[in-house]
Design an enzyme around this catalytic site. Structure first.
Site, PDB file in Angstrom:
ATOM      1  N   LYS A  21      40.606  41.562  49.602  1.00 35.49           N
ATOM      2  CA  LYS A  21      40.956  42.983  49.771  1.00 35.49           C
ATOM      3  C   LYS A  21      41.851  43.163  50.992  1.00 35.49           C
ATOM      4  CE  LYS A  21      37.986  45.442  46.889  1.00 35.49           C
ATOM      5  NZ  LYS A  21      38.145  46.717  46.245  1.00 35.49           N
ATOM      6  N   LYS A  44      43.311  41.843  37.331  1.00 32.56           N
ATOM      7  CA  LYS A  44      42.545  42.855  36.610  1.00 32.56           C
ATOM      8  C   LYS A  44      43.118  44.249  36.854  1.00 32.56           C
ATOM      9  CE  LYS A  44      38.852  44.555  39.571  1.00 32.56           C
ATOM     10  NZ  LYS A  44      39.039  45.975  39.250  1.00 32.56           N
ATOM     11  N   LYS A  73      41.562  50.643  39.937  1.00 33.65           N
ATOM     12  CA  LYS A  73      41.900  51.986  40.437  1.00 33.65           C
ATOM     13  C   LYS A  73      42.839  51.869  41.615  1.00 33.65           C
ATOM     14  CE  LYS A  73      37.291  53.253  40.432  1.00 33.65           C
ATOM     15  NZ  LYS A  73      36.865  52.797  41.747  1.00 33.65           N
TER      16      LYS A  73
HETATM   17  P1  ATP Z   1      39.031  49.614  43.210  1.00 36.60           P
HETATM   18  O1  ATP Z   1      40.452  49.175  43.013  1.00 36.60           O
HETATM   19  O2  ATP Z   1      38.883  50.878  43.982  1.00 36.60           O
HETATM   20  O3  ATP Z   1      38.122  48.495  43.664  1.00 36.60           O
HETATM   21  P2  ATP Z   1      37.983  49.272  40.514  1.00 36.60           P
HETATM   22  O4  ATP Z   1      38.751  49.780  39.339  1.00 36.60           O
HETATM   23  O5  ATP Z   1      37.894  47.807  40.748  1.00 36.60           O
HETATM   24  O6  ATP Z   1      38.542  50.066  41.767  1.00 36.60           O
HETATM   25  P3  ATP Z   1      35.180  49.678  41.186  1.00 36.60           P
HETATM   26  O7  ATP Z   1      34.705  51.033  41.601  1.00 36.60           O
HETATM   27  O8  ATP Z   1      35.393  48.603  42.220  1.00 36.60           O
HETATM   28  O9  ATP Z   1      36.529  49.895  40.363  1.00 36.60           O
HETATM   29  O10 ATP Z   1      34.237  49.070  40.063  1.00 36.60           O
HETATM   30  C1  ATP Z   1      33.484  49.864  39.175  1.00 36.60           C
HETATM   31  C2  ATP Z   1      32.989  49.021  38.018  1.00 36.60           C
HETATM   32  O11 ATP Z   1      34.062  48.788  37.080  1.00 36.60           O
HETATM   33  C3  ATP Z   1      32.454  47.639  38.384  1.00 36.60           C
HETATM   34  O12 ATP Z   1      31.295  47.400  37.605  1.00 36.60           O
HETATM   35  C4  ATP Z   1      33.560  46.692  37.994  1.00 36.60           C
HETATM   36  O13 ATP Z   1      33.073  45.375  37.665  1.00 36.60           O
HETATM   37  C5  ATP Z   1      34.140  47.406  36.760  1.00 36.60           C
HETATM   38  N1  ATP Z   1      35.560  47.084  36.573  1.00 36.60           N
HETATM   39  C6  ATP Z   1      36.566  47.401  37.434  1.00 36.60           C
HETATM   40  N2  ATP Z   1      37.756  47.000  36.940  1.00 36.60           N
HETATM   41  C7  ATP Z   1      37.500  46.397  35.742  1.00 36.60           C
HETATM   42  C8  ATP Z   1      38.330  45.767  34.752  1.00 36.60           C
HETATM   43  N3  ATP Z   1      39.641  45.676  34.915  1.00 36.60           N
HETATM   44  N4  ATP Z   1      37.736  45.284  33.638  1.00 36.60           N
HETATM   45  C9  ATP Z   1      36.381  45.370  33.474  1.00 36.60           C
HETATM   46  N5  ATP Z   1      35.547  45.937  34.371  1.00 36.60           N
HETATM   47  C10 ATP Z   1      36.089  46.447  35.495  1.00 36.60           C
HETATM   48 MG    MG Z   2      36.868  47.051  42.608  1.00 36.39          MG
END
Ligand code: ATP
Ligand code: MG
Length: 350
Positions: free
Chosen positions: A130, A211, A214
């Site tokens: 990160k 992946k 957000k």
């Molecule tokens: P950030 O970039 O803020 O970390 P994020 O999209 O990774 O955002 P999180 O809030 O970290 O979201 O994760 C929320 C949930 O969504 C977790 O259980 C994570 O494993 C799942 N998740 C996040 N991105 C993916 C993806 N691309 N595919 C499948 N599951 C995902």
């Molecule tokens: Mg995340």
């Protein structure tokens, strides 16, 4: 400080009849939740609510590592409740709360932080990833896994749905629980990873090597609340591979990702889709993926619009969740405070 366990997490054999306590969180960051959050997390949350006792929380304290704009964070936390409900999370069956409404999380994080080794925390790879990706390398980002351990252990959760990226943090959580239990007496249940039967990971449409997130956004991210035109445009401009066959494969990350998305959105296995698209070009295929995602999210967007129009209701959901979660959290912390030797405050005679 030694790692108390060293033992590996056993694979979990989930019996359909066992009512486990499940805990999972999501950060109220980004413009809305994204397709990967729905596929990899929230749709599974919605599906497990009858089978298990579920605690779902908005990790607003974890969101602070990104140093968000204060008004945006406040608004986004409330919007996130509406999105979770629109995606099928049901507060009459599950406890839905905001992490910051329970100050016990931070309190337990401090206690666990005093048991965690500095070297142990340094081994967490997400900090490096990160920080390298632009998140400020703060003490908060460094100790994030300890707060996550507190989130989990607070509720004595037996199962935690996690992606591969969170596995290391869950191992730390188990180590800290075992260390606490060994030192102060049995207090915490050891959580296990909850492996969803389908563990799809959605990739960024513009860079299928990473992946969808957000935090990345842009044209590679499909937001759950994107309007149909935007969804279609993003999917049609997804990076694909040279070649023409609609087939999943290691050297075809872009097409594989789109096949996964279409499979989730339609419920049809990837193999069936490969057969159905034999001899057809990428253009037709992408149009169908776009259509399927639009159909998947249209009812969610409609429910979201209704829910978001009633902020009082959303605040009420969080208030009820905080009361339910607070009952468990306070019990855990009363035990913890007693065991670690904190003097209970005397009651003032009136
Ligand atoms: P950030 O970039 O803020 O970390 P994020 O999209 O990774 O955002 P999180 O809030 O970290 O979201 O994760 C929320 C949930 O969504 C977790 O259980 C994570 O494993 C799942 N998740 C996040 N991105 C993916 C993806 N691309 N595919 C499948 N599951 C995902
Ligand atoms: Mg995340």
């Amino acid at each position: 400080m030694n790692s108390a366990s060293g033992d590996k997490m056993p694979p979990m054999d989930l019996q359909p009849t066992a009512r486990l306590r499940v805990l999972s969180g999501i950060r109220p960051t980004g413009q809305s939740f994204q397709l990967g959050n729905y596929v990899g997390a929230v749709r599974h949350w919605a599906a497990m609510q009858d089978e298990h006792e579920c605690f779902f929380f908005l990790a607003d304290l974890h969101a602070l590592t990104e140093v968000p704009d204060p008004d945006r964070l406040r608004a986004r936390t409330r919007e996130s409740v509406a999105e979770l409900l629109a995606m099928g999370v049901d507060p009459s069956r599950s406890t839905v709360f905001a992490q910051s409404h329970l100050p016990q999380h931070v309190e337990l994080a401090w206690v666990l932080g005093c048991l965690a080794g500095f070297g142990e925390a340094q081994r967490m790879t997400q900090f490096k990833e990160k920080a390298a990706a632009g998140t400020p390398a703060s003490v908060g980002l460094f100790t994030y896994p300890v707060l996550q351990a507190a989130d989990i252990l607070m509720y004595q959760a037996s199962a935690v749905p996690i992606g591969e990226d969170q596995r290391q943090h869950l191992e730390l959580t188990r180590d800290l629980a075992q260390r606490f239990n060994a030192r102060y007496g049995e207090t915490f249940a050891l959580p296990q990873p909850y492996a969803a039967r389908t563990g799809e990971r959605i990739k960024d449409l513009q860079d299928p090597g990473r992946k969808m997130s957000k935090g990345i956004g842009g044209n590679g991210t499909v937001w759950v609340l994107d309007d149909p035109g935007t969804v279609t445009k993003k999917i049609k401009s997804a990076v694909t591979d040279t070649g023409r066959e609609v087939l999943a494969g290691e050297d075809k990350a872009g097409i594989t990702n789109l096949l996964t998305i279409l499979s989730v959105a339609t419920g049809r296995p990837v193999r069936d889709l490969e057969l159905a698209y034999a001899g057809k070009g990428y253009g037709d295929f992408k149009a169908d993926v776009a259509q399927a995602v639009v159909e998947l999210f249209t009812p969610i967007r409609a429910r979201y619009a209704q829910l978001a129009a009633d902020p009082g209701h959303l605040d009420g959901v969080l208030a009820q969740g905080a009361a339910q979660a607070g009952a468990v959290a306070e019990k855990t912390m009363a035990d913890v405070r007693e065991r670690i030797g904190l003097l209970a405050p005397a009651r003032q005679a009136c």
